[in-house]
Design a protein around this motif. Sequence first.
Motif, PDB file in Angstrom:
ATOM      1  N   PHE A   1       0.821  -1.204   0.000  1.00 26.32           N
ATOM      2  CA  PHE A   1       0.000   0.000   0.000  1.00 26.32           C
ATOM      3  C   PHE A   1       0.860   1.261   0.000  1.00 26.32           C
ATOM      4  N   ASP A   2       0.321   2.284  -0.672  1.00 23.37           N
ATOM      5  CA  ASP A   2       0.976   3.584  -0.655  1.00 23.37           C
ATOM      6  C   ASP A   2       0.681   4.332   0.644  1.00 23.37           C
ATOM      7  N   PHE A   3      -0.543   4.188   1.126  1.00 26.76           N
ATOM      8  CA  PHE A   3      -0.945   4.842   2.366  1.00 26.76           C
ATOM      9  C   PHE A   3      -1.790   3.871   3.189  1.00 26.76           C
ATOM     10  N   ILE A   4      -1.507   3.807   4.485  1.00 29.05           N
ATOM     11  CA  ILE A   4      -2.276   2.983   5.415  1.00 29.05           C
ATOM     12  C   ILE A   4      -2.801   3.907   6.512  1.00 29.05           C
ATOM     13  N   PHE A   5      -4.096   3.799   6.786  1.00 22.10           N
ATOM     14  CA  PHE A   5      -4.727   4.624   7.813  1.00 22.10           C
ATOM     15  C   PHE A   5      -5.276   3.709   8.903  1.00 22.10           C
ATOM     16  N   LEU A   6      -4.959   4.037  10.136  1.00 18.59           N
ATOM     17  CA  LEU A   6      -5.438   3.312  11.305  1.00 18.59           C
ATOM     18  C   LEU A   6      -6.352   4.263  12.067  1.00 18.59           C
ATOM     19  N   VAL A   7      -7.622   3.902  12.162  1.00 19.77           N
ATOM     20  CA  VAL A   7      -8.658   4.833  12.613  1.00 19.77           C
ATOM     21  C   VAL A   7      -9.560   4.129  13.626  1.00 19.77           C
TER      22      VAL A   7
ATOM     23  N   VAL B   1      -6.825   9.213  14.531  1.00 24.67           N
ATOM     24  CA  VAL B   1      -6.583   8.891  13.124  1.00 24.67           C
ATOM     25  C   VAL B   1      -5.070   8.895  12.917  1.00 24.67           C
ATOM     26  N   PHE B   2      -4.519   7.761  12.505  1.00 18.80           N
ATOM     27  CA  PHE B   2      -3.092   7.625  12.239  1.00 18.80           C
ATOM     28  C   PHE B   2      -2.871   7.312  10.759  1.00 18.80           C
ATOM     29  N   TRP B   3      -1.659   7.568  10.295  1.00 20.00           N
ATOM     30  CA  TRP B   3      -1.298   7.110   8.956  1.00 20.00           C
ATOM     31  C   TRP B   3       0.132   6.611   8.943  1.00 20.00           C
ATOM     32  N   LYS B   4       0.430   5.815   7.896  1.00 18.04           N
ATOM     33  CA  LYS B   4       1.778   5.287   7.688  1.00 18.04           C
ATOM     34  C   LYS B   4       2.014   5.234   6.191  1.00 18.04           C
ATOM     35  N   SER B   5       3.156   5.772   5.745  1.00 14.69           N
ATOM     36  CA  SER B   5       3.418   5.813   4.315  1.00 14.69           C
ATOM     37  C   SER B   5       4.868   6.172   4.054  1.00 14.69           C
ATOM     38  N   ASN B   6       5.394   5.620   2.956  1.00 17.36           N
ATOM     39  CA  ASN B   6       6.698   6.030   2.439  1.00 17.36           C
ATOM     40  C   ASN B   6       6.548   6.650   1.063  1.00 17.36           C
ATOM     41  N   HIS B   7       5.315   6.949   0.658  1.00 16.31           N
ATOM     42  CA  HIS B   7       5.069   7.495  -0.676  1.00 16.31           C
ATOM     43  C   HIS B   7       5.618   8.921  -0.759  1.00 16.31           C
TER      44      HIS B   7
END
Length: 324
Positions: A208-214, A282-288
Amino acid sequence: MEKASRRLRIINFNLWHGLNHNLPLLLPPVETVEQREDRFEATIALLKEQILESEDPNENCLTVFCFQEINPLHKKANRIQESLLLDGSHCAEGNVGMRLGNLSFPFLLQEGLGVLWRGSLQNSQSERIVLSGPFFESKLPILNMPVSAQLKERRVALFVTGEWAGLRVAFITTHLHHGNPEIKESGKRREQELDSIFSHLGPLENSFDFIFLVGDFNSFAPLPEFKKILNFGFEELSLDSQKKSLISWDPKVNALCARTTALSPDPRARAWDNKPNAFDHVFWKSNHPAKSNAKISAKRILDKPSRDGIWLSDHFGLEVTINL
């Protein structure tokens, strides 16, 4: 102002199941049918007014709703989808007690998570992950009727994935165990539930380009389970102007929050609930590469009663907007 080419809005809201958790074998309602319906209609009206009517006309705008405590799950999720004219609906059952088809015991408990959206989320898929709580689940072979039983509280997470504006995105929605860490195993159980999420996510995250943990994490900094989220590489987006987590639980302001806090029989639970807290995040994780230029704004929503004086939930909502 220049219009963003890609705009993502995440709405996080615990709807409140409306049951008396002080009587776990029956879980009777703490509001009348009329009050519940009025509260639902007020919620729909304010979501339309505050969220959907302010949408950006940009065709690459995606608005994602992450709900907790939808009860009754499938019936209410369908009503939300139809009322708000949303493009998709995915639900995950959490607590249902004992169930045979559409019948359940406790009778009013069919509660779970939902992810709904407006916009172009292509090739969407969903998966429910059980995080804690022993349970049995199957289907009757003759009628293909679902049957399940759980003797302890069950917590789940809902993974929804898809493609939006050329990006592979994942939304993980959850509602972790509640309870003051001073109560035996409360905080430890939340840590174990997060371990289950990350164990499932680990082999997939590079897809995934972006992952959201909500969701409703029933936790905040600097508790160990909150640190676990950050240590896994997630960053919080639901921050105020001072870079602190937005308060989403406040019995000193929210009359419904004060009412549900008073239901707790354990004084340690009341001590935990009887003050403002940032339980929802609301969190996010990405290396894009697009992450470095993202413009992010966050605010608390649905934090006042409706025009008719109806509090929508014992939680406030959160809205995070990301312009890429």
